[in-house]
Design a protein around this motif. Structure first.
Motif, PDB file in Angstrom:
ATOM      1  N   ALA A   1      -8.955  95.855 -28.153  1.00 57.00           N
ATOM      2  CA  ALA A   1      -9.994  95.860 -27.026  1.00 57.00           C
ATOM      3  C   ALA A   1     -11.414  95.883 -27.759  1.00 57.00           C
ATOM      4  N   GLN A   2     -11.504  96.513 -28.911  1.00 55.61           N
ATOM      5  CA  GLN A   2     -12.917  96.604 -29.475  1.00 55.61           C
ATOM      6  C   GLN A   2     -13.096  95.709 -30.775  1.00 55.61           C
TER       7      GLN A   2
ATOM      8  N   GLY B   1      -8.795  94.807 -19.913  1.00 57.08           N
ATOM      9  CA  GLY B   1      -8.011  95.178 -20.826  1.00 57.08           C
ATOM     10  C   GLY B   1      -6.569  95.825 -20.534  1.00 57.08           C
ATOM     11  N   THR B   2      -6.667  96.743 -19.680  1.00 59.24           N
ATOM     12  CA  THR B   2      -5.440  97.523 -19.465  1.00 59.24           C
ATOM     13  C   THR B   2      -4.354  96.557 -18.964  1.00 59.24           C
TER      14      THR B   2
ATOM     15  N   LYS C   1     -18.539  96.860 -23.308  1.00 56.30           N
ATOM     16  CA  LYS C   1     -18.084  95.955 -24.465  1.00 56.30           C
ATOM     17  C   LYS C   1     -19.267  95.257 -24.968  1.00 56.30           C
TER      18      LYS C   1
ATOM     19  N   ASP D   1      -3.902  96.598 -30.055  1.00 56.53           N
ATOM     20  CA  ASP D   1      -5.016  96.814 -28.856  1.00 56.53           C
ATOM     21  C   ASP D   1      -6.246  96.627 -29.844  1.00 56.53           C
TER      22      ASP D   1
ATOM     23  N   SER E   1     -10.419  93.708 -24.366  1.00 56.00           N
ATOM     24  CA  SER E   1     -11.230  94.071 -23.197  1.00 56.00           C
ATOM     25  C   SER E   1     -12.533  93.564 -23.253  1.00 56.00           C
TER      26      SER E   1
HETATM   27  C1  LIG Z   1     -11.976  99.465 -23.349  1.00 54.78           C
HETATM   28  C2  LIG Z   1     -10.682  99.652 -24.005  1.00 54.78           C
HETATM   29  C3  LIG Z   1      -9.622  99.739 -23.228  1.00 54.78           C
HETATM   30  C4  LIG Z   1      -9.343  99.125 -21.769  1.00 54.78           C
HETATM   31  O1  LIG Z   1     -10.145  98.237 -21.407  1.00 54.78           O
HETATM   32  P1  LIG Z   1     -10.439  97.779 -19.991  1.00 54.78           P
HETATM   33  O2  LIG Z   1     -10.877  96.557 -19.844  1.00 54.78           O
HETATM   34  O3  LIG Z   1     -11.574  98.834 -19.444  1.00 54.78           O
HETATM   35  O4  LIG Z   1      -9.172  98.041 -18.922  1.00 54.78           O
HETATM   36  C5  LIG Z   1      -8.186  99.800 -23.888  1.00 54.78           C
HETATM   37  N1  LIG Z   1      -8.253 100.185 -25.151  1.00 54.78           N
HETATM   38  C6  LIG Z   1      -9.450 100.444 -25.797  1.00 54.78           C
HETATM   39  C7  LIG Z   1      -9.112 100.783 -27.423  1.00 54.78           C
HETATM   40  C8  LIG Z   1     -10.512 100.261 -25.314  1.00 54.78           C
HETATM   41  O5  LIG Z   1     -11.715 100.461 -25.839  1.00 54.78           O
END
Ligand SMILES: *Cc1c(COP(=O)(O)O)cnc(C)c1O
Length: 297
Positions: A172-173, A73-74, A199, A170, A194
């Motif tokens: 990611a969630q 995710g990064t 997750k 972002d 991510s």
């Molecule tokens: C998990 C997460 C990331 C990072 O993702 P990775 O896959 O661990 O690199 C970035 N932003 C948020 C809000 C996250 O929850």
């Protein structure tokens, strides 16, 4: 100034650990079935068949056209920032997030300005951002749908078109979140997801980026593979952010189990909410939104 004191907390009397989170593991047999396919084909990474299968299934599941699987995710965030050319640009983001949202911006040499969050949704507040925009020239906004709760996405889309600046989420969630009945992925310009082991849906390490623009998607596809274009020529300096076949295999297994995972967490959350609602402050919004059952913040 008052000197703060370090208080030694008693060790937990619990014999077994209470885990905040634990990765979900699918059936090992099923996973091995995919691993065998990769071993038989001796195709372990570089746009392999399992990666293609997972890409197609996710595109279908999420209803998106341009989706690129990446190594984490990064890296997804770094690529999005690179694509929108945020080096030495002013970017508004939220202080209430996982560090990667903003540390990746710093890697891109962006000038980060943190704007306050809404006290209900705990997300970036478009009204505060609007005020900021009257005095400062901003080049992009990076909201986070924290704990899967969508921010006011319509308001951010309006800000984006009015000021002609990209909105990079972002997410990611928030892969499964909805705003006003539609997937959050239908709003904004780019979403970074991510698929880390912690997750709800994961590929051990991994992530994805979805794009509105076909051009952005095609450029990102080159960038995750060292910048190598269709004809095998390095068109610009890229990086290696590819997802391997073994990681894609995990995703294919877990995607099958996702409805069951959601149902189970929905049950836990219903229980938490019914028993804790009067004792704690829950994240909420005054617009129609759906937050998938992942966290209990
Ligand atoms: C998990 C997460 C990331 C990072 O993702 P990775 O896959 O661990 O690199 C970035 N932003 C948020 C809000 C996250 O929850």
């Amino acid at each position: 100034m008052q000197q703060s004191k370090v208080v030694q907390l008693p060790l937990s009397p619990l014999k077994s650990k209470v885990l905040v989170t634990q990765p979900y593991v699918p059936s090992l047999d099923k996973y091995m079935h995919y691993v065998e396919k990769a071993f038989d084909a001796k195709w372990l990474t570089n746009d392999g068949p399992l990666l293609k299968e997972l890409t197609d299934r996710l595109k279908d599941y999420l209803g998106v056209k341009y989706l690129l699987l990446v190594s984490n995710g990064t890296a997804a965030l770094q690529l999005a920032y690179k694509i929108k050319d945020l080096s030495n640009k002013t970017v508004i983001s939220t202080p209430f997030t996982f560090p990667a949202t903003t540390t990746a911006l710093e890697w891109q040499n962006a000038n980060i300005q943190l704007s306050d969050i809404n006290k209900n949704s705990w997300n970036l507040d478009p009204k505060v951002v609007e005020k900021h925009l009257t005095t400062t020239k901003v080049d992009a906004i990076v909201p986070v749908n924290i704990f899967g709760m969508p921010c006011d996405m319509e308001a951010f889309d309006k800000i984006g078109s009015k000021h002609n600046i990209p909105i990079i989420y972002d997410s990611a969630q928030s892969m499964l979140s909805k705003f006003k009945g539609k997937s959050v992925l239908q709003y904004g310009d780019i979403h970074c997801m991510s698929f880390h082991a912690t997750k709800l849906f994961h590929t051990v390490e991994g992530g994805a980026i979805t794009f509105n623009s076909k051009d952005d998607y095609e450029r990102a596809k080159r960038l995750i593979n060292f910048g190598i274009g269709e004809n095998g020529v390095v068109e610009e300096a890229g990086i290696n952010a590819k997802m391997s076949e073994l990681h894609a295999a995990m995703g294919l297994c877990i995607l099958d189990d996702l409805p069951m995972l959601i149902e189970n967490r929905e049950k836990s959350l219903t229980r938490y909410h019914s028993q804790l609602a009067s004792a704690v402050t829950l994240q909420c919004s005054n617009y129609d939104s759906y937050t998938p059952p992942m966290y209990m913040p």
